[in-house]
Write an enzyme that holds these catalytic residues in place. Structure first.
Site, PDB file in Angstrom:
ATOM      1  N   ALA A 357       0.852  -1.182   0.000  1.00  0.00           N
ATOM      2  CA  ALA A 357       0.000   0.000   0.000  1.00  0.00           C
ATOM      3  C   ALA A 357       0.887   1.231   0.000  1.00  0.00           C
ATOM      4  CB  ALA A 357      -0.898   0.015   1.236  1.00  0.00           C
ATOM      5  N   GLU A 393      -1.161   2.953   7.087  1.00  0.00           N
ATOM      6  CA  GLU A 393      -1.279   4.048   6.110  1.00  0.00           C
ATOM      7  C   GLU A 393      -1.970   5.260   6.712  1.00  0.00           C
ATOM      8  OE1 GLU A 393       0.553   3.702   3.671  1.00  0.00           O
ATOM      9  OE2 GLU A 393       0.825   1.543   3.854  1.00  0.00           O
TER      10      GLU A 393
HETATM   11 ZN   LIG Z   1       4.738   3.303   5.804  1.00  0.00          ZN
END
Ligand SMILES: [Zn+2]
Ligand SMILES: *[C@@H]1O[C@H](CO)[C@@H](O)[C@H](O)[C@H]1NC(C)=O
Ligand SMILES: *[C@@H]1O[C@H](CO)[C@@H](O)[C@H](O)[C@H]1NC(C)=O
Ligand SMILES: *[C@@H]1O[C@H](CO)[C@@H](O)[C@H](O)[C@H]1NC(C)=O
Length: 970
Positions: A357, A393
Site C-alpha cells: 500500500a 497508512e
Molecule cells: Zn509506511
C-alpha cells in the site's frame, strides 16, 4: 512427515512475503516541522551533494570520490530554487496508439522562487519526451515584474534524471518565476510513476491509469522538484474517457465534457492540495465504484470512501475496510491530539500494485489483498493484514505526510513509527485480538535474526550516503520497518505510552531527528520519569550503531553484562561504532514474587546488581520483550525457568514464554548455550495452548527439520513433536466441538492451524481422516466448499499429501478456476504437498509454461516444491537442467533468482551437496548468475555452516529426541 517442515517453511515464507510486502509497500517519510504553517521551503534542504559518493559504492577507501563540478551531475538538487505551486494537466490514453503503445500527454507549470541567484534551473524529469519551443525544452516567464533571462541551452541529463535549463543571465533572489513544459510519457505496466493496471470484467479488458510515486517516480509523470522537503501546492487536472472517474489527492470540482482533438472527453479538475511532498501525489483514472457510510450515521467530519472494481464492491469486499477506517481515524485523532488534516479520505484497491500500500495524502492506494476482505474466502490472517495495513497508512496521514522527513536517510523514523503505531490503531479497531502482543512475533523476533548478522546496518544513515534512487530504494528493508518499530516501542515503554504520544503533539516543538527535543521537553515536565541519561543519549546507541546486545545475568552473584549479539560468533564486524557496540539497556525484571523492577545497564558490566535469587526462586528479565535485546542466564536460573515452565507455565507471561524459546534457540545457534538447553524449552509445550510460544517453537524447529528430515534423526524428532502436539490437537477438537465451530480468539484461530498442520504431518490419530474427509466432501460438491477459510491452506496441503492423482487434479482445476487471488495462492501452495514424485515433476514442468503457471508465480511454486523433502532433490535437478531456459526467459521482472537459489538449497548440509553446488557454479560461470550471484555465494557459505552445525549437533540431538520419546508422557 515431509510436510511438517513444509508447513513450517510455508508459514515462514508467508511471513517473509508479508514482511517484504509491508516493507516495500507501506511507505514514507518523517518529520521535521510539526506546525500548521509547515510551508518552510527548501532552504532547509541542506547543502546539495556536498560529500560525494556514498561509502556503499564500494570505492576503495584510498580514492576520495570527488564531487562532480557540474551541478547536474550531482544527485541532490541545488538549494537555489524553491517550488511554490504546480499546475498540471495529464491525459492518460486507456487504448494503445497506432504503435501499440499506451501513453499519456500533459503539460505543467511550476511556480518557484529564486532563493539564491543562479543562471541554472535544474528540475527532475525522467523518461518524459519533452516538446521543444524554439529549440528549448521549456518556457520561462517571470512573475511580479521579474525580468526574464532567455534560455541559452537546455537538455535532459539522464543519469541524474534532470531537465537542465541554462539561462543567459541570472535569476534574481527573492523573485518568482514560472517554468512551462509539455510532454509525452509511456503509460507502461511497470508499476512505477504514472502506470497502467489491467483486469477483466465480464470478459472485457479494463485499463486503469494509476500512480506509485514513492520514492522517486513523480518525475516520471511530470517535471518536478522531486525531493521530500521540496513541498508545494498542486493544482491537478485530469482528462479522461467519458464514463470513467478521475481521482487525485484533493477533492474534485464538477467534471465537464469537452472536445479535444476531435474527441469528446471528460475533464476533472481538483481543488489545490495542501502544501505537500511530490512522493505523496496520486491520481487514478478508472471505472471503479465506491462505498461509503450512509450520511447521518457518520461521526467523523470527513466521510471515508473505499474504491475498487465494481464486482468487488458489489460483493461487499470493501465493507470490512470501511467499517474499520472510522474507528482507526478516530483513534489517531486522539493519539496525535490533532484532527485529521484533510477534507477527504479515499482508499482504493488496485489489481496491479508493487508494494502492499502507499500512503498518498488523501488517496491511499493498496494491492487488493491489503484492502479487500471476503468473509467466506479470506482467513483471519488475511483480515489482520487488512486491519494493520490500513492502520499503518492512516498513521502516515499525520506522521510522514503532514510532518515529513527532510531527506530519505530519516526513513526509518517515518516507517518504524508507522509500523509501531499501526498495532495501536489496529488494536483500537479490533480490541479482542491482543494484536499489540503480536508485534513481538511479527517484527521483533524476525528482525533480530537479520540484525544479529555482521553485515547488518544501523537504523540511521548519513544524508550524504543516500543519494541515488537505488540507494533510496534500498532503505525500504526490515531494519527500517521492524527494528524501527521495535526501538520506538522500547522508547514508548520506558517513557510510558502517554508521554510518548504527548511527545508527538507537544506544542511548538520541532521534532528533529536525534534531538528528540519534544521527548526531552516532556521529560522536563514529567520529572517522575527518572531516566538515568537523556533520551537522546539513550536512543543514539540504538539508532547510530547496528545490532543489539545479549544481556547475561548471573543470578548467583548479581553480575550483569552486555555483549554485541552475533548469530555466528566467529563473524568479523568490520563496521565501526561510535559507542563500541555498547548500549544503554533498560532491563525490566521480576522474580517469583512477580514484582517488576527496572534497572538500567549503562556500561559493559555491573558486578553488583540486585538481580540475584535465593533457593527455589527464579528470575526473568526483559518482561514482555519490550527491550530490543536477548537475555542469557547462569545455568542454574535456566534450569529453574525450565522447571517453572514444566510446572506452572502460566506464572510466566505468555510473551516471555515465547521469548525464552526464541532466546534459547538463538543463543544456541550463537554457541552461547547448548542446543539441548534450547530443545528443553519446548518440553513444556504439551501443556501449552497459547499461540505465541507454539509459533516461536515451530519457527525455530523448522531449522531442525531442514537439517534432519532426510536422516535417522527424523523418526525420533517426529515422534517427539507428535507427543507434544497431540494434547493441543485434542484441545482444539474440544474447543471447536469436534471441529464444528471456529475458536473465538484471534490467536486461538491461528494456533488451531498450527495444531492441525503439525498433528497431520506427524500422524496424530484422527488428523488425516479429518482433513481428507473435508477435502473429499468438497471434491464431491465442488461448488460448495465448506472448509473454514482459516484452515484451507493446511487442510488442502494435508489432503493432497495423503492423496494421489485425483486429489491433485481436482485441486489443480480449482486453482485454474479460482477468482479470488488469496484462494488461488492457497491452492498453488497445497499442490506442492503431494508425496508422489511424478506429480511433483509434472508440477515443476508446469512452471515453465506460462499458460499453466503465471510467470510471476513460477519462483514461489518451485520454492514450495523444494521445501517438500521429496520435492527438494527434484527441484534441484530441475533447476540445473533448465537453468539456461529459466535464466534467459524468466530473467525479468518479478522473477527472483536469489529467492529461487535460497529456497532450493536451504536444506543443503552435506559435503556432497556442497560439491554439487560448486559444480553448478562452475558450469554456469560464463553465463553468470545475475541477481542470484550473491545468493549463490550465501548458499555456499550457508551449506558450510550447516555441515558444521550438523556434525556438531547431530549425535546429541538424536540422543535427546530418542530419550524424550522413550520416557512416559505425563
Ligand atoms: Zn509506511
Ligand atoms: C458527459 O457525457 C456523457 C455521455 O454523453 C454523459 O453521460 C455525462 O452525463 C456527461 N457528463 C457531464 C458532466 O456532462
Ligand atoms: C528527565 O528527568 C529526570 C528527573 O528530573 C532527570 O534526572 C533527567 O536528567 C531528565 N532527562 C532529560 C533528558 O532531561
Ligand atoms: C505484559 O503483556 C500482557 C499481555 O499484553 C499484559 O497483560 C501485561 O500487563 C504486560 N505486563 C507488563 C508488566 O507490562
Amino acid at each position: 512427515m515431509f510436510y511438517i517442515s513444509k508447513a513450517v517453511a510455508v508459514i515462514a515464507v508467508v511471513a517473509a512475503v508479508g514482511a517484504v510486502a509491508t516493507i516495500i509497500a507501506l511507505s514514507v517519510v518523517y518529520a521535521q516541522e510539526k506546525a500548521k504553517n509547515e510551508v518552510t521551503a527548501p532552504s532547509t534542504t541542506g547543502p546539495p551533494a556536498t560529500t560525494g559518493s556514498p561509502a556503499t559504492t564500494g570505492l576503495p577507501a584510498t580514492t576520495t570520490p570527488s564531487i562532480p563540478k557540474e551541478p547536474w551531475k550531482r544527485y541532490r538538487l541545488p538549494d537555489s530554487l524553491a517550488p511554490i505551486s504546480y499546475n498540471v494537466t495529464l491525459w492518460p490514453r486507456l487504448e494503445p496508439n497506432k504503435g501499440g503503445l499506451y501513453i499519456f500527454t500533459g503539460h505543467s507549470v511550476v511556480v518557484f522562487t529564486c532563493v539564491k541567484e543562479t543562471d541554472l534551473i535544474i528540475i527532475h524529469s525522467n523518461k518524459l519526451n519533452l516538446t521543444r519551443f524554439q529549440d528549448h525544452l521549456a518556457k520561462l516567464s517571470g512573475l511580479d515584474g521579474a525580468t526574464v533571462p532567455s534560455v541559452s541551452n537546455s537538455w535532459l541529463e539522464e543519469p541524474t534524471q534532470y531537465l537542465v535549463v541554462q539561462l543567459s543571465s541570472k535569476l534574481q533572489a527573492g523573485k518568482s518565476y514560472e517554468l512551462y513544459t509539455e510532454f509525452v510519457g509511456e503509460l507502461a505496466d511497470d508499476l512505477g510513476g504514472f502506470y497502467r493496471s489491467e483486469y477483466m470484467e465480464d470478459r472485457v479488458k479494463k485499463v486503469v491509469a494509476t500512480t506509485q510515486m514513492q520514492p522517486t517516480d513523480a518525475r516520471k509523470a511530470f517535471p518536478c522538484f522531486d525531493e521530500p522537503a521540496m513541498k508545494a501546492i498542486f493544482h491537478m487536472t485530469l482528462i479522461h474517457p467519458v464514463g470513467t472517474v478521475a481521482l487525485a489527492n484533493a477533492m474534485n470540482y464538477e467534471p465537464t465534457n469537452v472536445t479535444i482533438e476531435g474527441q469528446t472527453v471528460t475533464r476533472t479538475s481538483f481543488e489545490p492540495t495542501k502544501i505537500m511532498s511530490t512522493y505523496l501525489l496520486a491520481f487514478v483514472v478508472c471505472e471503479f465504484t465506491f462505498i461509503r457510510t450512509p450520511p447521518g450515521a457518520d461521526v467523523l467530519v470527513i466521510n471515508p470512501l473505499i474504491w475498487a472494481r465494481r464486482k468487488a464492491i458489489e460483493e461487499g469486499q470493501g465493507d470490512y475496510a470501511l467499517n474499520k477506517t472510522g474507528p482507526i481515524l478516530t483513534f489517531f485523532e486522539k493519539y496525535y491530539n490533532s484532527p485529521y488534516p484533510l477534507e477527504k479520505s479515499d482508499q482504493i484497491a488496485l489489481p496491479d500494485f508493487s508494494a502492499g500500500a502507499m500512503e498518498n495524502w488523501g488517496l491511499i492506494t493498496y494491492r487488493e489483498t491489503a484492502l479487500l476482505y471476503n468473509p467466506d474466502m479470506s482467513s483471519n490472517g488475511d483480515k489482520e493484514w487488512v486491519a494493520t495495513v490500513i492502520s499503518h497508512e492512516l498513521a502516515h496521514m499525520w506522521f510522514g505526510n503532514l510532518v515529513t522527513m527532510k531527506w530519505w536517510n530519516d526513513l526509518w523514523l517515518n516507517e518504524g513509527f508507522a509500523t509501531y503505531v499501526s498495532y495501536l490503531g489496529a488494536n483500537s479497531a479490533e480490541p479482542d485480538w491482543n494484536i499489540k502482543d503480536l508485534i513481538v512475533l511479527n517484527e521483533v523476533h524476525g528482525v533480530m535474526a537479520v540484525d544479529a548478522l555482521a553485515s547488518s546496518h544501523p537504523l540511521s544513515s548519513k544524508e550524504e550516503d543516500i543519494q541515488k534512487p537505488e540507494q533510496i530504494s534500498e532503505l525500504f528493508d526490515s531494519i527500517t520497518y521492524s527494528k524501527g518499530a521495535a526501538v520506538l516501542r522500547m522508547l514508548s515503554e520506558f517513557i510510558t505510552e502517554a508521554v510518548f504520544s504527548r511527545g508527538l503533539s507537544y506544542p511548538s516543538i520541532t521534532l528533529s531527528l536525534f534531538k528528540w527535543s519534544s521527548f526531552q521537553a516532556v521529560n522536563a515536565t514529567t520529572p517522575s520519569l527518572g531516566l538515568p541519561e537523556s533520551v537522546e543519549d539513550i536512543m543514539n546507541r540504538w539508532i547510530l550503531q547496528m545490532g543489539f546486545p545479549v544481556v547475561t545475568i548471573d543470578t548467583k552473584t548479581g553480575r550483569v553484562s552486555q555483549k554485541h549479539f552475533l548469530l555466528d560468533p566467529d563473524s568479523v564486524v568490520e563496521r565501526p561504532s561510535p559507542y563500541s557496540y555498547e548500549w544503554f539497556v533498560p532491563i525490566t525484571w521480576a522474580k517469583a514474587d512477580g514484582v517488576e523492577q527496572q534497572y538500567w545497564l549503562l556500561k559493559k558490566e555491573d558486578t553488583n546488581t540486585k538481580m540475584t535469587i535465593g533457593t527455589g526462586e527464579w528470575l526473568l528479565a526483559n518482561i514482555n520483550m519490550t527491550g530490543f535485546y536477548r537475555v542469557n542466564y547462569d545455568s542454574e536460573n535456566w534450569e529453574r525457568l525450565l522447571t517453572k515452565l514444566s510446572s506452572q507455565h502460566q506464572d510466566i507471561p505468555v510473551i516471555n514464554r515465547a521469548q525464552i524459546i526464541d532466546d534459547a534457540f538463538n543463543l544456541a545457534r550463537a554457541k552461547a548455550v547448548s542446543t539441548i538447553l534450547a530443545l528443553k524449552t519446548t518440553k513444556y509445550l504439551f501443556r501449552e495452548v497459547e499461540y505465541m510460544p507454539w509459533q516461536t517453537a515451530s519457527r525455530n524447529l523448522d531449522y531442525f527439520f531442514l537439517m534432519f528430515d532426510r536422516s535417522e534423526v527424523y523418526g525420533p524428532m517426529q515422534a517427539y513433536i507428535k507427543k507434544q502436539i497431540t494434547p493441543l490437537f485434542n484441545y482444539f477438537k474440544e474447543l471447536t466441538l469436534n471441529w464444528t465451530k471456529i475458536p473465538d480468539g484471534h490467536t486461538d484461530q491461528y494456533n488451531q492451524v498450527n495444531a492441525i498442520s503439525m498433528a497431520c504431518s506427524t500422524g496424530v490419530e484422527g488428523c488425516e481422516e479429518l482433513t481428507t474427509g473435508w477435502f473429499r466432501a468438497w471434491m464431491k460438491d465442488p461448488t460448495n466448499n465448506l472448509i473454514n477459510a482459516n484452515l484451507r491452506s493446511t487442510v488442502y496441503c494435508s489432503a493432497i499429501a495423503a492423496g494421489g492423482v485425483d486429489e491433485w487434479d481436482f485441486a489443480w482445476s480449482m486453482y485454474k478456476n479460482a477468482t479470488i487471488a488469496s484462494e488461488a495462492d492457497k491452492l498453488m501452495y497445497a499442490l506442492s504437498c503431494t508425496k508422489q514424485p511424478w506429480l511433483l515433476n509434472r508440477y515443476l514442468e508446469y512452471c515453465l509454461d506460462p499458460e499453466m503457471i503465471r510467470k510471476q508465480d513460477a519462483t514461489s511454486t518451485i520454492v514450495y516444491i523444494a521445501s517438500n523433502a521429496i520435492g527438494q532433490p527434484l527441484a534441484w535437478d530441475f533447476i540445473r537442467a533448465n537453468w539456461n531456459h529459466l535464466f534467459n526467459d524468466y530473467g525479468g521482472g518479478s522473477f527472483s533468482f536469489g529467492r529461487l537459489i535460497n529456497g532450493v538449497t536451504k536444506r543443503f548440509s552435506t559435503e556432497f551437496e556442497y560439491k554439487q553446488l560448486q559444480q553448478f557454479k562452475e558450469d554456469h560461470v560464463e553465463g553468470g548468475f545475475g541477481s542470484a550471484t550473491m545468493a549463490l555465494e550465501q548458499a555456499l557459505e550457508r551449506t558450510k555452516a550447516n555441515i558444521n552445525w550438523v556434525s556438531l549437533n547431530k549425535e546429541q540431538v538424536l540422543a535427546w529426541f530418542t530419550n524424550e520419546t522413550a520416557s512416559p508422557v505425563y
